[in-house]
Design an enzyme around this catalytic site. Structure first.
Site, short mmCIF file in Angstrom:
data_model
loop_
_atom_site.label_atom_id
_atom_site.label_comp_id
_atom_site.label_asym_id
_atom_site.label_seq_id
_atom_site.Cartn_x
_atom_site.Cartn_y
_atom_site.Cartn_z
N THR A 121 -9.04 28.22 18.03
CA THR A 121 -9.46 26.83 18.24
C THR A 121 -8.45 26.04 19.07
OG1 THR A 121 -9.75 24.74 17.04
CG2 THR A 121 -8.46 26.40 15.92
N ASP A 122 -8.91 24.99 19.74
CA ASP A 122 -7.98 24.12 20.48
C ASP A 122 -7.03 23.39 19.53
OD1 ASP A 122 -9.77 22.26 19.40
OD2 ASP A 122 -10.27 21.30 21.31
N GLU A 123 -7.40 23.33 18.23
CA GLU A 123 -6.57 22.58 17.27
C GLU A 123 -5.18 23.18 17.11
OE1 GLU A 123 -7.96 21.14 13.61
OE2 GLU A 123 -9.99 20.79 14.32
N TYR A 145 -5.49 23.76 8.01
CA TYR A 145 -6.48 24.58 8.75
C TYR A 145 -5.89 25.04 10.08
CZ TYR A 145 -10.17 25.53 12.14
OH TYR A 145 -10.92 26.09 13.14
N LYS A 149 -4.81 28.81 11.46
CA LYS A 149 -5.38 29.42 12.67
C LYS A 149 -4.26 29.77 13.67
CE LYS A 149 -9.26 29.86 13.58
NZ LYS A 149 -10.24 30.97 13.30
P1 NAD Z 1 -18.38 28.23 9.50
O1 NAD Z 1 -17.56 27.63 8.42
O2 NAD Z 1 -19.72 27.68 9.81
O3 NAD Z 1 -18.58 29.80 9.21
C1 NAD Z 1 -17.57 30.61 8.71
C2 NAD Z 1 -18.21 31.90 8.20
O4 NAD Z 1 -17.17 32.76 7.73
C3 NAD Z 1 -19.18 31.71 7.03
O5 NAD Z 1 -20.34 32.48 7.20
C4 NAD Z 1 -18.39 32.20 5.82
O6 NAD Z 1 -19.20 32.73 4.78
C5 NAD Z 1 -17.52 33.28 6.46
N1 NAD Z 1 -16.30 33.54 5.70
C6 NAD Z 1 -15.40 32.64 5.23
N2 NAD Z 1 -14.41 33.26 4.57
C7 NAD Z 1 -14.67 34.59 4.64
C8 NAD Z 1 -14.00 35.76 4.18
N3 NAD Z 1 -12.86 35.66 3.48
N4 NAD Z 1 -14.55 36.96 4.44
C9 NAD Z 1 -15.72 37.07 5.13
N5 NAD Z 1 -16.39 36.01 5.58
C10 NAD Z 1 -15.87 34.78 5.35
O7 NAD Z 1 -17.44 28.21 10.78
P2 NAD Z 1 -17.79 28.04 12.33
O8 NAD Z 1 -17.81 26.60 12.67
O9 NAD Z 1 -18.95 28.91 12.67
O10 NAD Z 1 -16.47 28.64 12.97
C11 NAD Z 1 -16.37 30.03 13.27
C12 NAD Z 1 -15.01 30.31 13.84
O11 NAD Z 1 -14.80 29.53 15.01
C13 NAD Z 1 -13.86 29.97 12.91
O12 NAD Z 1 -12.89 30.96 13.02
C14 NAD Z 1 -13.34 28.63 13.43
O13 NAD Z 1 -11.96 28.50 13.15
C15 NAD Z 1 -13.60 28.78 14.91
N6 NAD Z 1 -13.82 27.54 15.64
C16 NAD Z 1 -14.79 26.66 15.25
C17 NAD Z 1 -15.03 25.51 16.00
C18 NAD Z 1 -16.11 24.52 15.62
O14 NAD Z 1 -16.17 23.46 16.22
N7 NAD Z 1 -16.97 24.80 14.66
C19 NAD Z 1 -14.26 25.25 17.14
C20 NAD Z 1 -13.28 26.17 17.51
C21 NAD Z 1 -13.08 27.31 16.76
O1 TDX Z 2 -17.03 12.03 8.17
C1 TDX Z 2 -16.35 12.21 9.20
N1 TDX Z 2 -15.95 11.12 9.93
C2 TDX Z 2 -15.18 11.24 11.05
O2 TDX Z 2 -14.83 10.21 11.66
C3 TDX Z 2 -15.97 13.55 9.65
C4 TDX Z 2 -16.40 14.76 8.90
C5 TDX Z 2 -15.22 13.62 10.81
N2 TDX Z 2 -14.81 12.52 11.47
C6 TDX Z 2 -13.99 12.68 12.69
C7 TDX Z 2 -12.77 13.54 12.52
C8 TDX Z 2 -12.59 14.13 13.91
O3 TDX Z 2 -11.88 13.21 14.71
O4 TDX Z 2 -14.79 13.35 13.66
C9 TDX Z 2 -14.01 14.25 14.44
C10 TDX Z 2 -14.60 15.66 14.28
O5 TDX Z 2 -14.42 16.04 12.93
P1 TDX Z 2 -14.84 17.52 12.40
O6 TDX Z 2 -16.27 17.75 12.69
O7 TDX Z 2 -14.37 17.63 10.99
O8 TDX Z 2 -14.03 18.45 13.40
P2 TDX Z 2 -12.47 18.64 13.70
O9 TDX Z 2 -11.62 18.12 12.62
O10 TDX Z 2 -12.23 18.14 15.09
O11 TDX Z 2 -12.41 20.25 13.67
C11 TDX Z 2 -13.48 21.00 14.30
O12 TDX Z 2 -13.14 21.40 15.60
C12 TDX Z 2 -12.22 22.43 15.74
C13 TDX Z 2 -13.92 22.19 13.47
O13 TDX Z 2 -14.24 21.77 12.16
C14 TDX Z 2 -12.89 23.26 13.47
O14 TDX Z 2 -13.37 24.42 12.78
C15 TDX Z 2 -12.56 23.63 14.90
O15 TDX Z 2 -11.51 24.53 14.94
#
Ligand code: NAD
Ligand code: TDX
Length: 330
Positions: A121-123, A145, A149
């Site tokens: 992730t960019d985080e 988190y 990562k």
């Molecule tokens: P999500 O939370 O929707 O899905 C995570 C999945 O992993 C779920 O199906 C969960 O059951 C499974 N999981 C969790 N712990 C596990 C374990 N111990 N063993 C096997 N399975 C397990 O997450 P997402 O948003 O789809 O993110 C997927 C990946 O992308 C993550 O690694 C996250 O860090 C990364 N990522 C997400 C975002 C975003 O904006 N959502 C952005 C950048 C990177």
């Molecule tokens: O209720 C809310 N109100 C609010 O203002 C929530 C849930 C979030 N926010 C803000 C926090 C962040 O500035 O919105 C922005 C986005 O929040 P999230 O959806 O929780 O994302 P973020 O914290 O940016 O992290 C996400 O992007 C990077 C994903 O959850 C991560 O898995 C990914 O790595």
């Protein structure tokens, strides 16, 4: 190609599996998922009977996983605890899954001599007031988190340098689109607005993220899978950012709802002000954004309108209600 996808029942993983079967119907996929609160097999209904698809309910931290992984070309690790707010009130699972789970999969990749792609992730770069990070920028995560990562990224890099495991790391910006669990910002705003509930905005609402429609990220992962250079890290971003408050207003506007639904709430501890990344490397592989934010947010709002059953079951679950009360001090 024989692919192991971990975390394939979650948001990005399930979109990726469906994308791969559309593009390469002959590929075989084994999806390994523990089915935590975020894993949902409903996300995969349309492909569950595909003879090229297999599902294994397992934790990526399990040492015995290795016996199921003969004959695969690559492991793509999407599995993670992924929500920042949950990491703040319960970090332990993040360290276990995101760090130890990645290590466990890398050990298997090393023993079986298979490629390993870490979905990061960019985080991991932390917040940046101005300008953008590239793949060589130092890691500076802010919360349990992102620090988990970042740790996983460092371990992945060490397996390439020390053991020559062929690895790639993909660091993408914030994804949005169908099947995203409604604890995350965009689906929470959409579903609360549909239900005429308040839209909780942290702090002053001027925090910024770069947003990518999930299918564009799947396309980038596909490119790295086929063309990624061993050991390389690739940033993936739309390079389009917008303050959170503007997203909430846009969603209310699309749904024909009043801005009085917006409610400013207590800020997230350690809240990163702005993320921004440069992605020249992935562009050089031939990648570009296909769905801009205007189009993507419309498609996403439409999906949540048309799939109310999918998210209502989640939002009515005791698990979600407990999380909601903890996060918003209700
Ligand atoms: P999500 O939370 O929707 O899905 C995570 C999945 O992993 C779920 O199906 C969960 O059951 C499974 N999981 C969790 N712990 C596990 C374990 N111990 N063993 C096997 N399975 C397990 O997450 P997402 O948003 O789809 O993110 C997927 C990946 O992308 C993550 O690694 C996250 O860090 C990364 N990522 C997400 C975002 C975003 O904006 N959502 C952005 C950048 C990177
Ligand atoms: O209720 C809310 N109100 C609010 O203002 C929530 C849930 C979030 N926010 C803000 C926090 C962040 O500035 O919105 C922005 C986005 O929040 P999230 O959806 O929780 O994302 P973020 O914290 O940016 O992290 C996400 O992007 C990077 C994903 O959850 C991560 O898995 C990914 O790595």
């Amino acid at each position: 190609m024989n692919i192991v996808v971990t975390g394939g029942a979650g948001f990005i993983g399930s979109n990726f599996i469906k994308y791969i079967f559309k593009r390469y119907p002959e590929y075989k996929i084994l999806n390994i998922d523990k089915l935590t609160y975020a894993g949902n097999l409903e996300n995969l209904k349309e492909i569950e009977k595909n003879p090229n698809y297999k599902f294994l309910k397992k934790d990526i931290c399990n040492k015995d996983l290795e016996e199921f992984l003969d004959g695969y070309d690559v492991i793509i690790n999407f599995a993670a605890e992924s929500h920042v707010d949950r990491a703040i009130y319960g970090p332990e699972e993040f360290l276990k899954t995101d760090i130890f789970g990645t290590f466990n999969l890398l050990e298997i990749a090393k023993k079986k001599n298979i490629k390993f792609i870490q979905i990061s992730t960019d985080e991991v770069y932390g917040s940046i007031e101005e300008g953008s990070f590239d793949e060589n920028s130092p890691l500076n995560p802010s919360n349990p988190y992102s620090s988990s990562k970042a740790s996983a990224d460092l371990i992945t890099i060490s397996y390439f340098k020390t053991y020559k495991v062929p690895t790639n790391i993909i660091r993408s910006c914030n994804n949005y689109g169908p099947n995203q669990y409604p604890e995350k910002f965009i689906p929470l705003m959409i579903t609360n607005a549909i239900e005429n509930k308040k839209l909780p905005i942290y702090g002053d609402g001027l925090y910024r993220r770069e947003w990518i429609y999930v299918i564009d990220n799947c396309k980038a992962i596909d490119l790295v899978l086929h063309k990624g250079k061993e050991g390389e890290i690739y940033n993936v971003s739309s390079e389009f950012s917008i303050p959170n408050i503007e997203i909430a207003k846009k969603i209310l506007n699309l749904l024909g709802k009043d801005e009085s639904l917006i409610e400013f709430v207590k800020d997230r501890p350690g809240h990163d002000r702005r993320y921004s990344i440069k992605c020249e490397k992935i562009k050089k592989l031939g990648w570009h954004i296909e769905t801009d934010f205007e189009k993507g947010i419309e498609l996403t709002v439409k999906w949540y309108i048309e799939n109310k059953n999918w998210w209502r079951i989640i939002k009515e679950s005791p698990q979600f209600i407990t999380h909601y009360k903890k996060t918003y001090n209700l």
